[in-house]
Design an enzyme around this catalytic site. Sequence first.
Site, PDB file in Angstrom:
ATOM      1  CG  HIS A  35      37.906  49.954  45.830  1.00  0.00           C
ATOM      2  ND1 HIS A  35      37.270  49.687  46.728  1.00  0.00           N
ATOM      3  CD2 HIS A  35      38.337  49.078  44.791  1.00  0.00           C
ATOM      4  CE1 HIS A  35      37.176  48.066  46.804  1.00  0.00           C
ATOM      5  NE2 HIS A  35      38.094  47.408  45.664  1.00  0.00           N
ATOM      6  CG  HIS A  67      42.652  45.095  45.300  1.00  0.00           C
ATOM      7  ND1 HIS A  67      42.207  46.200  46.035  1.00  0.00           N
ATOM      8  CD2 HIS A  67      41.660  45.107  44.777  1.00  0.00           C
ATOM      9  CE1 HIS A  67      41.384  46.557  45.951  1.00  0.00           C
ATOM     10  NE2 HIS A  67      40.477  46.170  44.897  1.00  0.00           N
ATOM     11  CG  ASP A  68      40.680  46.256  42.169  1.00  0.00           C
ATOM     12  OD1 ASP A  68      40.335  45.199  42.087  1.00  0.00           O
ATOM     13  OD2 ASP A  68      39.612  47.215  42.729  1.00  0.00           O
ATOM     14  CD  GLU A  83      39.338  41.470  38.558  1.00  0.00           C
ATOM     15  OE1 GLU A  83      40.641  41.107  38.927  1.00  0.00           O
ATOM     16  OE2 GLU A  83      38.505  42.529  38.999  1.00  0.00           O
ATOM     17  CG  ASP A  84      39.684  46.340  37.206  1.00  0.00           C
ATOM     18  OD1 ASP A  84      39.932  46.173  36.685  1.00  0.00           O
ATOM     19  OD2 ASP A  84      39.907  46.993  38.862  1.00  0.00           O
ATOM     20  CG  ASP A 117      37.732  44.134  46.883  1.00  0.00           C
ATOM     21  OD1 ASP A 117      37.629  44.977  46.761  1.00  0.00           O
ATOM     22  OD2 ASP A 117      38.377  42.760  46.277  1.00  0.00           O
TER      23      ASP A 117
HETATM   24  P1  NDP Z   1      29.689  44.140  38.597  1.00  0.00           P
HETATM   25  O1  NDP Z   1      30.862  43.009  38.203  1.00  0.00           O
HETATM   26  O2  NDP Z   1      29.728  44.533  36.633  1.00  0.00           O
HETATM   27  O3  NDP Z   1      30.429  44.889  39.032  1.00  0.00           O
HETATM   28  C1  NDP Z   1      30.879  45.000  40.317  1.00  0.00           C
HETATM   29  C2  NDP Z   1      32.309  44.942  40.644  1.00  0.00           C
HETATM   30  O4  NDP Z   1      32.599  46.342  40.630  1.00  0.00           O
HETATM   31  C3  NDP Z   1      32.806  45.440  41.728  1.00  0.00           C
HETATM   32  O5  NDP Z   1      32.678  44.040  42.669  1.00  0.00           O
HETATM   33  C4  NDP Z   1      33.765  45.833  42.277  1.00  0.00           C
HETATM   34  O6  NDP Z   1      35.372  45.762  41.706  1.00  0.00           O
HETATM   35  C5  NDP Z   1      32.995  47.138  40.987  1.00  0.00           C
HETATM   36  N1  NDP Z   1      32.833  48.597  41.827  1.00  0.00           N
HETATM   37  C6  NDP Z   1      33.040  49.834  41.061  1.00  0.00           C
HETATM   38  N2  NDP Z   1      32.231  50.855  41.758  1.00  0.00           N
HETATM   39  C7  NDP Z   1      30.961  50.302  42.073  1.00  0.00           C
HETATM   40  C8  NDP Z   1      30.466  50.994  42.934  1.00  0.00           C
HETATM   41  N3  NDP Z   1      29.784  52.048  43.140  1.00  0.00           N
HETATM   42  N4  NDP Z   1      29.804  50.005  43.541  1.00  0.00           N
HETATM   43  C9  NDP Z   1      30.292  48.476  43.850  1.00  0.00           C
HETATM   44  N5  NDP Z   1      30.814  48.289  42.971  1.00  0.00           N
HETATM   45  C10 NDP Z   1      31.610  48.588  42.350  1.00  0.00           C
HETATM   46  O7  NDP Z   1      28.301  43.568  38.926  1.00  0.00           O
HETATM   47  P2  NDP Z   1      27.932  42.186  38.617  1.00  0.00           P
HETATM   48  O8  NDP Z   1      28.139  41.904  36.830  1.00  0.00           O
HETATM   49  O9  NDP Z   1      28.885  41.083  39.087  1.00  0.00           O
HETATM   50  O10 NDP Z   1      26.734  42.921  38.682  1.00  0.00           O
HETATM   51  C11 NDP Z   1      25.957  41.982  39.792  1.00  0.00           C
HETATM   52  C12 NDP Z   1      24.796  40.578  39.774  1.00  0.00           C
HETATM   53  O11 NDP Z   1      23.662  41.634  38.515  1.00  0.00           O
HETATM   54  C13 NDP Z   1      25.074  39.567  39.325  1.00  0.00           C
HETATM   55  O12 NDP Z   1      24.804  38.858  40.478  1.00  0.00           O
HETATM   56  C14 NDP Z   1      24.959  39.562  37.724  1.00  0.00           C
HETATM   57  O13 NDP Z   1      23.926  38.466  37.837  1.00  0.00           O
HETATM   58  C15 NDP Z   1      23.653  40.704  37.428  1.00  0.00           C
HETATM   59  N6  NDP Z   1      23.114  41.153  36.667  1.00  0.00           N
HETATM   60  C16 NDP Z   1      24.824  41.301  35.563  1.00  0.00           C
HETATM   61  C17 NDP Z   1      24.473  42.367  33.918  1.00  0.00           C
HETATM   62  C18 NDP Z   1      25.449  42.642  33.964  1.00  0.00           C
HETATM   63  O14 NDP Z   1      25.355  43.137  32.655  1.00  0.00           O
HETATM   64  N7  NDP Z   1      27.152  41.771  34.022  1.00  0.00           N
HETATM   65  C19 NDP Z   1      23.330  43.225  34.132  1.00  0.00           C
HETATM   66  C20 NDP Z   1      22.384  42.532  34.578  1.00  0.00           C
HETATM   67  C21 NDP Z   1      22.214  41.388  36.123  1.00  0.00           C
HETATM   68  P3  NDP Z   1      36.702  46.107  42.170  1.00  0.00           P
HETATM   69  O15 NDP Z   1      36.979  45.760  43.758  1.00  0.00           O
HETATM   70  O16 NDP Z   1      37.292  45.561  40.920  1.00  0.00           O
HETATM   71  O17 NDP Z   1      36.067  47.508  42.124  1.00  0.00           O
HETATM   72 ZN    ZN Z   2      39.047  45.650  44.409  1.00  0.00          ZN
END
Ligand code: NDP
Ligand code: ZN
Length: 180
Positions: A34, A60-61, A64-65, A121
């Site tokens: 990523h 960048h991550d 945070e991660d 991103d």
């Molecule tokens: P998350 O923040 O949990 O996950 C998304 C983040 O995961 C991305 O921004 C990315 O961040 C990273 N990532 C790692 N692998 C992948 C991949 N294969 N595809 C995409 N992203 C990936 O998601 P949200 O909590 O935002 O969930 C989305 C929506 O669903 C929200 O608006 C929420 O309201 C809703 N929701 C949330 C729940 C929860 O438990 N949080 C449950 C049900 C619904 P990076 O760039 O840092 O890697």
């Molecule tokens: Zn990222």
Amino acid sequence: MKDAHMLLKAARFAAEKHRDQRRKDSFASPYINHPLQVAETLAVLGGVEDALLLAAALLHDTVEDTGTHPAEIEIEFGAEVLSIVLEVTDDKSLPKAERKRLQVENAPHKSHRAKLLKLADKICNVGDILRSPPADWSIQRRQEYLLWTEQVVAGLRGTHPDLECRYDELLAEGKRALGL
Ligand code: NDP
Ligand code: ZN
């Protein structure tokens, strides 16, 4: 440090920091794919040649991660790279909903470099939602994620026409695919 040296060092540093982490897709891809893709997006699609920004994209991550201490980045890559990384780092001590809200609220006030990095991103993450989404996400959760990125990107506009255009294409494709 020569640009190429710094970028290779940043790629290796990030690979080590993310070594035990996987993306959320069904193949559990190595996490390092990523940040590499985000940096490549900035360089190729964005035409970015600013090595400090490309190094920040690779890193960048990490704060945070992976629990990387900001001082490590400052020592290895300097204060400018660290400040870009920190601008795109969420405060994990806050509840998730609050972090999401703050990304939307703060996007317009970021530096030019941080806006470019955030655009790349979001391009990569929306692309992942389309082509390799988290294995256990419902359609509704993917829809909500897309709509949230749209709100964040609204605050990043006027930064880079080509990157914004690519984001818009992916968002439109995602909305069609997810029935929005
Ligand atoms: P998350 O923040 O949990 O996950 C998304 C983040 O995961 C991305 O921004 C990315 O961040 C990273 N990532 C790692 N692998 C992948 C991949 N294969 N595809 C995409 N992203 C990936 O998601 P949200 O909590 O935002 O969930 C989305 C929506 O669903 C929200 O608006 C929420 O309201 C809703 N929701 C949330 C729940 C929860 O438990 N949080 C449950 C049900 C619904 P990076 O760039 O840092 O890697
Ligand atoms: Zn990222």
